[in-house]
Enzyme design. Structure first.
Site, PDB file in Angstrom:
ATOM      1  N   PHE A 194     -74.789 -60.014 -21.031  1.00 47.71           N
ATOM      2  CA  PHE A 194     -73.797 -58.968 -21.254  1.00 47.71           C
ATOM      3  C   PHE A 194     -73.743 -58.642 -22.754  1.00 47.71           C
ATOM      4  O   PHE A 194     -73.806 -59.541 -23.600  1.00 47.71           O
ATOM      5  CB  PHE A 194     -72.413 -59.432 -20.795  1.00 47.71           C
ATOM      6  CG  PHE A 194     -72.227 -59.456 -19.302  1.00 47.71           C
ATOM      7  CD1 PHE A 194     -73.203 -59.002 -18.434  1.00 47.71           C
ATOM      8  CD2 PHE A 194     -71.041 -59.932 -18.759  1.00 47.71           C
ATOM      9  CE1 PHE A 194     -73.011 -59.025 -17.059  1.00 47.71           C
ATOM     10  CE2 PHE A 194     -70.835 -59.965 -17.384  1.00 47.71           C
ATOM     11  CZ  PHE A 194     -71.821 -59.506 -16.534  1.00 47.71           C
ATOM     12  N   CYS A 243     -75.530 -64.537 -21.313  1.00 49.68           N
ATOM     13  CA  CYS A 243     -76.533 -65.237 -20.501  1.00 49.68           C
ATOM     14  C   CYS A 243     -77.829 -65.513 -21.257  1.00 49.68           C
ATOM     15  O   CYS A 243     -78.680 -66.254 -20.766  1.00 49.68           O
ATOM     16  CB  CYS A 243     -76.821 -64.427 -19.240  1.00 49.68           C
ATOM     17  SG  CYS A 243     -75.330 -64.055 -18.304  1.00 49.68           S
ATOM     18  N   LYS A 288     -83.264 -68.505 -10.153  1.00 45.72           N
ATOM     19  CA  LYS A 288     -81.844 -68.304  -9.846  1.00 45.72           C
ATOM     20  C   LYS A 288     -81.609 -68.164  -8.343  1.00 45.72           C
ATOM     21  O   LYS A 288     -80.476 -68.327  -7.878  1.00 45.72           O
ATOM     22  CB  LYS A 288     -81.306 -67.069 -10.565  1.00 45.72           C
ATOM     23  CG  LYS A 288     -81.157 -67.222 -12.068  1.00 45.72           C
ATOM     24  CD  LYS A 288     -80.542 -65.975 -12.672  1.00 45.72           C
ATOM     25  CE  LYS A 288     -80.379 -66.097 -14.183  1.00 45.72           C
ATOM     26  NZ  LYS A 288     -81.668 -65.998 -14.905  1.00 45.72           N
ATOM     27  N   HIS A 295     -85.445 -63.042 -15.450  1.00 53.15           N
ATOM     28  CA  HIS A 295     -83.985 -63.149 -15.445  1.00 53.15           C
ATOM     29  C   HIS A 295     -83.480 -63.054 -14.004  1.00 53.15           C
ATOM     30  O   HIS A 295     -82.672 -63.864 -13.577  1.00 53.15           O
ATOM     31  CB  HIS A 295     -83.389 -62.044 -16.314  1.00 53.15           C
ATOM     32  CG  HIS A 295     -81.921 -62.167 -16.524  1.00 53.15           C
ATOM     33  ND1 HIS A 295     -81.330 -63.306 -17.039  1.00 53.15           N
ATOM     34  CD2 HIS A 295     -80.909 -61.292 -16.299  1.00 53.15           C
ATOM     35  CE1 HIS A 295     -80.027 -63.127 -17.120  1.00 53.15           C
ATOM     36  NE2 HIS A 295     -79.730 -61.915 -16.666  1.00 53.15           N
ATOM     37  N   GLU A 343     -85.822 -54.905 -14.684  1.00 61.35           N
ATOM     38  CA  GLU A 343     -86.726 -55.928 -15.203  1.00 61.35           C
ATOM     39  C   GLU A 343     -88.146 -55.738 -14.686  1.00 61.35           C
ATOM     40  O   GLU A 343     -89.120 -55.887 -15.441  1.00 61.35           O
ATOM     41  CB  GLU A 343     -86.217 -57.328 -14.865  1.00 61.35           C
ATOM     42  CG  GLU A 343     -87.009 -58.430 -15.558  1.00 61.35           C
ATOM     43  CD  GLU A 343     -86.390 -59.815 -15.410  1.00 61.35           C
ATOM     44  OE1 GLU A 343     -86.858 -60.737 -16.090  1.00 61.35           O
ATOM     45  OE2 GLU A 343     -85.426 -59.970 -14.619  1.00 61.35           O
ATOM     46  N   HIS A 351     -76.797 -68.520 -11.036  1.00 66.22           N
ATOM     47  CA  HIS A 351     -76.881 -68.070 -12.421  1.00 66.22           C
ATOM     48  C   HIS A 351     -75.999 -68.954 -13.297  1.00 66.22           C
ATOM     49  O   HIS A 351     -74.776 -68.907 -13.202  1.00 66.22           O
ATOM     50  CB  HIS A 351     -76.435 -66.608 -12.500  1.00 66.22           C
ATOM     51  CG  HIS A 351     -76.686 -65.958 -13.822  1.00 66.22           C
ATOM     52  ND1 HIS A 351     -77.208 -66.626 -14.901  1.00 66.22           N
ATOM     53  CD2 HIS A 351     -76.474 -64.676 -14.250  1.00 66.22           C
ATOM     54  CE1 HIS A 351     -77.313 -65.806 -15.914  1.00 66.22           C
ATOM     55  NE2 HIS A 351     -76.871 -64.610 -15.552  1.00 66.22           N
TER      56      HIS A 351
END
Length: 417
Positions: free
Chosen positions: A403, A165, A337, A305, A316, A342
Site C-alpha cells: 500500500f 507489504c 500466498k 506478489h 503483475e 498474506h
C-alpha cells in the site's frame, strides 16, 4: 569501490505452515493451505472469519513469562525465527566482532495487538489514563530489531524498514547493500507481522480487501483464479542471515545461495491499488535485474506478489509479460500466498526463504487453489498451478508490493565459488 559478494548462511521461519524452516518448506512443496477459522478472537460477527494463523506457538519456548509480557506478538515471532536462523548459521557471537553485525527488520504495522488492547481498556474505563508503561515500546515497529540486537549483543546497523507489504524485502535490500558496501560483515534481516485481531481483520474487511469465503477457507486464497475474491490474512516471521562471502568463508559457514541484486520503485498511482499496467512492478523487477548484471533470460523462477486480489494479480502478470517478453513463457511463476496467506510486512521475508530454497533444491512450490482460468490473465504463463515442479533454478526473483505504491524485488542465485 569494489562491492563485496553477499551470501545467505542461515534461515529461520515461523509460518502458518509450520514453525521451522523445514516444516514451512515441506508444507509449500506439498501444497498445504494454512487457512482455518480464526482462533485468536471471536470472529463470528466479522465478514471474514478465517485466516492463516501461526499454530502451536508458545513464546515461553523462547523467553520467560516476564519478558514475553513486555513484547507484542510480532516481536515474539521475530525472536523465534531469529533464534532458528542464528543457530542454523552456526553463529557464535562471542567469537565475532559484534560491532560489525547488525539487524535490519521489516514490519508493515508492528504492535497492532498492543495498540488495540490498550485503547480498548482505556475506552472501557472512567477516563482516567491508566496505560501500561510498556505500551509505546511494545507497539513500535523498530522495537523488533532492537530486541534482537539486545538479545545477542549486536552493535552494528539497527533499524526497521516500513513500506507496508514490501517492508521485509526493503529490509533485505538494505541489508544486502550495507554488507556489499563494507559497512557490516553480517546482518540479520527479515520481517514479522501479527495482525490477526479485531482491528486487523475489521480494518481490511472495511476496505473490501479480504476474501469472505467462510464456507471453504482452505481454498480462499486463489491467486490468478477467475473466482478470487481477495487476500487471506496471514501472520508469522522470517529471518535470513546475510553475510559477506569472505566472512562466511573465513568461518567455514554453509552457504544456501547468493544475493544477486535488488530493485525498488513507486507506482505513484493510488494509496492501495497497484498501477493497472504494472508500471511500478516492472520498474522494480528491471532495476533488480540490472543491479544483478543479469539478462532477463537468467531468471528461472518468480515468486510473485500474487495476493489473490482481482486487480493486483492482473497488473503483475502484465508487468512480467511486458518486461520479459518471450522469456516470460519459459519462467516458472508461483504465489506461495495461496498457502500461507498474506503476511503483510513479513511476506517478503518468508517468500525470499521460499525462493532461496527453490534455488537450493531445484523445486518450485505451487500456486494452489486454481480451478478456473481468468480470461483477463494470459494462462500460457506457467503459474505452477496446484503441484510443485522440479526444474533447475539458477536464479529466482521475489516480488513484494505494498500500500502506498511501494514495490521491491530481490534476486537470489546459486552460489558458485
Amino acid at each position: 569501490m569494489e562491492l563485496k559478494r553477499v551470501v545467505v548462511t542461515g534461515l529461520g521461519a515461523l509460518t502458518p505452515l509450520g514453525n521451522t524452516v523445514s516444516a514451512y518448506w515441506e508444507g509449500l512443496v506439498n501444497g498445504i493451505s494454512g487457512a482455518a477459522p480464526i482462533t485468536h478472537f471471536d470472529a463470528s460477527k466479522f465478514k471474514t472469519q478465517f485466516a492463516c494463523e501461526v499454530k502451536g506457538f508458545d513464546p515461553h519456548d523462547f523467553m520467560d513469562r516476564k519478558e514475553a509480557r513486555k513484547v507484542d506478538p510480532f516481536v515474539q515471532y521475530a525472536i523465534a525465527s531469529t533464534d532458528e536462523a542464528v543457530k542454523d548459521a552456526g553463529l557464535e557471537f562471542s567469537k565475532l566482532d559484534t560491532n560489525r553485525i547488525g539487524v535490519i527488520w521489516g514490519s508493515g504495522i508492528g504492535g497492532l495487538k498492543t495498540f488495540l488492547d490498550e485503547v480498548v481498556t482505556f475506552a472501557k474505563g472512567d477516563g482516567t489514563p491508566r496505560f501500561n508503561p510498556f505500551f509505546i515500546p511494545k507497539m513500535l515497529v523498530d522495537i523488533a530489531p532492537g530486541h534482537i540486537s539486545m538479545r545477542h549483543g549486536l552493535r552494528g546497523p539497527n533499524f526497521s524498514a516500513v513500506s507496508a507489504c514490501a517492508s521485509s524485502t526493503n529490509a533485505m535490500i538494505d541489508a544486502f547493500n550495507y554488507i556489499r558496501m563494507g559497512m557490516a560483515d553480517i546482518i540479520i534481516t527479515g520481517g514479522s507481522e501479527a495482525t490477526i485481531n479485531e482491528a486487523g481483520i475489521g480494518g481490511f474487511n472495511a476496505m473490501h480487501a479480504l476474501s469472505t469465503r467462510n464456507d471453504d477457507p482452505k481454498t480462499a486464497s486463489r491467486p490468478f483464479d477467475k473466482d478470487r475474491d481477495g487476500f487471506v490474512s496471514g501472520e508469522g516471521s522470517g529471518a535470513i542471515i546475510l553475510e559477506s562471502l569472505e566472512h562466511a568463508l573465513a568461518r567455514g559457514a554453509k552457504i544456501y545461495a547468493e544475493v544477486a541484486g535488488g530493485g525498488m520503485s513507486a507506482d505513484a498511482h493510488h494509496i492501495t491499488a497497484s498501477h493497472p499496467e504494472g508500471l511500478g512492478a516492472k520498474l522494480a523487477m528491471s532495476k533488480a535485474i540490472a543491479d544483478a548484471n543479469f539478462g532477463y533470460a537468467d531468471i528461472d523462477y518468480i515468486n510473485v506478489h500474487g495476493t489473490s486480489t482481482p486487480v493486483g494479480d492482473i497488473s503483475e502478470t502484465k508487468a512480467i509479460i511486458d518486461l520479459f517478453g518471450e522469456h516470460a513463457y519459459k519462467l516458472n511463476i508461483s504465489s506461495t500466498k495461496s498457502m500461507t496467506g498474506h503476511l503483510l510486512g513479513a511476506a517478503g521475508a518468508i517468500e525470499a526463504i521460499a525462493s532461496i530454497l527453490s534455488v537450493k533444491n531445484d523445486i518450485v512450490p505451487p500456486t494452489i487453489n486454481h480451478f478456473t482460468d481468468d480470461p483477463d490473465i494470459d494462462n500460457n504463463l506457467n503459474f505452477t498451478f496446484n503441484t510443485a515442479q522440479e526444474r533447475v533454478v539458477n536464479a529466482a526473483l521475489s516480488n513484494t508490493f505494498g500500500f502506498g505504491g511501494h514495490n521491491a524485488s530481490i534476486i537470489v542465485k546459486k552460489y558458485h565459488s
